[in-house]
Scaffold this active site. Structure first.
Site, PDB file in Angstrom:
ATOM      1  N   SER A   5       0.835  -1.184   0.000  1.00 36.38           N
ATOM      2  CA  SER A   5       0.000   0.000   0.000  1.00 36.38           C
ATOM      3  C   SER A   5       0.880   1.249   0.000  1.00 36.38           C
ATOM      4  CB  SER A   5      -0.873  -0.035   1.258  1.00 36.38           C
ATOM      5  OG  SER A   5      -1.616   1.127   1.337  1.00 36.38           O
ATOM      6  N   SER A  34       4.557   3.947   3.055  1.00 39.50           N
ATOM      7  CA  SER A  34       4.086   2.732   2.393  1.00 39.50           C
ATOM      8  C   SER A  34       4.134   1.574   3.387  1.00 39.50           C
ATOM      9  CB  SER A  34       4.995   2.446   1.192  1.00 39.50           C
ATOM     10  OG  SER A  34       4.574   1.312   0.480  1.00 39.50           O
ATOM     11  N   LYS A  35       3.514   0.490   3.053  1.00 41.20           N
ATOM     12  CA  LYS A  35       3.610  -0.711   3.889  1.00 41.20           C
ATOM     13  C   LYS A  35       3.167  -1.903   3.065  1.00 41.20           C
ATOM     14  CE  LYS A  35       4.487  -1.745   8.267  1.00 41.20           C
ATOM     15  NZ  LYS A  35       5.273  -0.947   9.207  1.00 41.20           N
ATOM     16  N   GLY A  36       3.746  -3.041   3.366  1.00 38.21           N
ATOM     17  CA  GLY A  36       3.343  -4.249   2.655  1.00 38.21           C
ATOM     18  C   GLY A  36       3.102  -5.379   3.615  1.00 38.21           C
TER      19      GLY A  36
END
Ligand code: GLU
Length: 479
Positions: free
Chosen positions: A64, A109-111
């Site tokens: 994201s 961001s992050k995943g």
């Protein structure tokens, strides 16, 4: 009964939005910009199959991107069964504010991959990680100048090395390939001090808090960390290092540790290294000899202590238990451990909260140093260390020459000479940069906290500082 019980419990993402809204209500942002900053720009969902144990296993992963006001965007990759779109979006938003607060020049961001890493062996995890990385790399969702992941819950140096290698294989001529991910092992382009960076950051944050009499007074405390009683929830990478550093170096007493299978309590203070060692060998805290064991770990969150350090999951302090928490100070080493409704209750009760966007920013701060190291292709300190030592040697030689005239009264202590003569290596420089970052960021938050009558807590102050910086960067872009 908890006075927050009647309040509806928001989801993690709603909690982050509610906290954001509280702050923007006190700001004067141009119409529309508030919404632009709050919303998550894009979330990519991927489902992929890997042939394992004789059949195709399908996994779901996300990356994201919350805000691209600065690029690359930055944030960890989490491997856990809790991973879902709501969670990665909330975490990506927190990354935006975290980076802005510590002045790391990144968007947020992050995943995540929805998986229980404990169910798979190392070789299987490598296949899964490489395949997930492949899916993100081919869409530039892992890229040195666009999107740079890092470790998070369930991932470590090991996964980052696989990701870096995968990127290198797919971009054989990219001279900056190593900067596509941070948190790598030292021998694969990592930086000294990254593994413990988030825990170290928690320690530096607490030290800075205790430097300000007014702030300590708000939490009903005085003195420094020495002798303070602490409860730590979660002895993973962050909780372990934070607890180890503040107990071994600052004299704090870790009176309880809460883990998956229960909690350990010892009013005399726990030996954190021994507990961590026990967990590694027995897969839990139960049976540890030098402490009382309580099977209901969550109960221990409500025990008497000066400082509570939630360092594991989101939402552990919620409307159900916020009214019963006895700590005077809570430092959020994890992301989102306090829900928005619990935050409300705790604030009303006068509990001081050092919020996640600041408290756990040590990780991304040292990631920033690692990224810079990768792009500059040189270890920090390599050029100046010996030169610094040579200059210090000049001073020592001169003082020793004077010694001969002035006699014994002037003799340099050997400990002084050893310390003074040693030039800073990479680890020392990383610690110095992290300490400076944590101090400066705290001061910017406390300035807002104390200078404005309408700001009653550090979390709101943190959001105001971070949002103001994001807004300034959008304004500079002409938005
Ligand atoms: N996963 C960590 C965090 O939540 C580190 C992120 C990074 O280093 O990019 O802050």
């Amino acid at each position: 009964m908890a006075d927050g019980l009647m309040m509806p419990e928001p989801t993690f993402r709603e909690s982050v939005d509610l906290m954001f809204n509280r702050a923007v209500a006190l700001m004067d942002l141009p119409p529309g910009l508030e919404e632009k900053i709050r919303v998550c720009n894009a979330t990519y969902t991927v489902r992929f199959g890997v042939r394992l144990r004789g059949q195709i296993q399908t996994f779901t992963g996300y990356r994201s991107v919350h805000s691209e006001h600065m690029e690359p965007v930055k944030g960890g990759i989490r491997f856990a069964t809790s991973v879902c779109q709501d969670e990665v979006e909330a975490l990506a938003a927190l990354m935006t504010y975290k980076c802005a607060l510590v002045e790391a020049p990144f968007g947020g961001s992050k995943g995540g991959l929805c998986i229980d890493p404990r169910q798979w062996d190392e070789h299987e995890m490598e296949l899964i990680t490489r395949r997930f990385a492949y899916e993100l790399i081919k869409r530039d969702l892992i890229h040195p100048s666009q999107n740079v992941p890092a470790p998070d819950m369930g991932t470590s140096e090991r996964e980052m090395a696989w990701i870096a290698d995968q990127y290198g294989r797919m971009n054989t001529t990219d001279i900056n390939a190593k900067a596509c991910v941070t948190g790598k092992p030292l021998n694969a382009g990592g930086i000294a001090g990254r593994v413990e960076a988030t825990g170290r950051g928690v320690q530096y944050a607490l030290r800075e808090f205790f430097r300000h009499p007014e702030d300590k007074a708000a939490a009903g405390m005085e003195g420094d960390l020495d002798g303070k009683t602490v409860i730590v929830q979660g002895l993973g990478n962050v909780g372990y290092h934070a607890a180890k550093f503040i107990s071994q170096e600052d004299g704090a007493k870790i009176v309880a540790v809460i883990e998956r299978d229960g909690a350990l309590c010892n009013p005399e203070g726990l030996d954190i290294e021994a507990v961590r060692d026990w967990i590694a060998r027995h897969d839990g805290v139960s049976g540890y000899p030098d402490a009382a064991f309580c099977a209901d770990g969550a109960e221990i969150l409500e025990e008497e202590c000066d400082i509570l350090i939630p360092a594991a999951l989101e939402g552990v302090i919620n409307a159900g238990n916020a009214g019963m928490i006895k700590a005077k100070l809570i430092i959020e080493a994890a992301n989102g451990p306090i829900t928005a409704s619990a935050d409300e209750v705790l604030r009303r009760r006068g509990v001081v909260i050092i919020p996640d966007a600041y408290a756990n920013a040590g990780g991304v701060t040292v990631s920033y140093f690692e990224w810079v190291k990768n792009l500059s292709h040189i270890r920090f300190g390599r050029m100046q260390r010996r030169q610094e030592e040579a200059r210090h040697q000049l001073v020592v030689d001169e003082l020793e020459r004077l010694d001969r005239y002035l006699g014994d009264a002037w003799t340099l202590r050997p400990e002084f000479k050893d310390k003074y003569l040693k030039g800073a290596d990479e680890l020392e420089l990383v610690r110095s940069g992290l300490d400076d970052t944590m101090r400066t960021a705290y001061q910017s938050m406390r300035e807002v906290w104390h200078s404005r009558d309408d700001v009653q807590d550090l979390r709101t102050a943190t959001f105001i500082v971070a949002i103001e910086r994001v807004a300034a960067s959008y304004r500079a872009k002409g938005l």
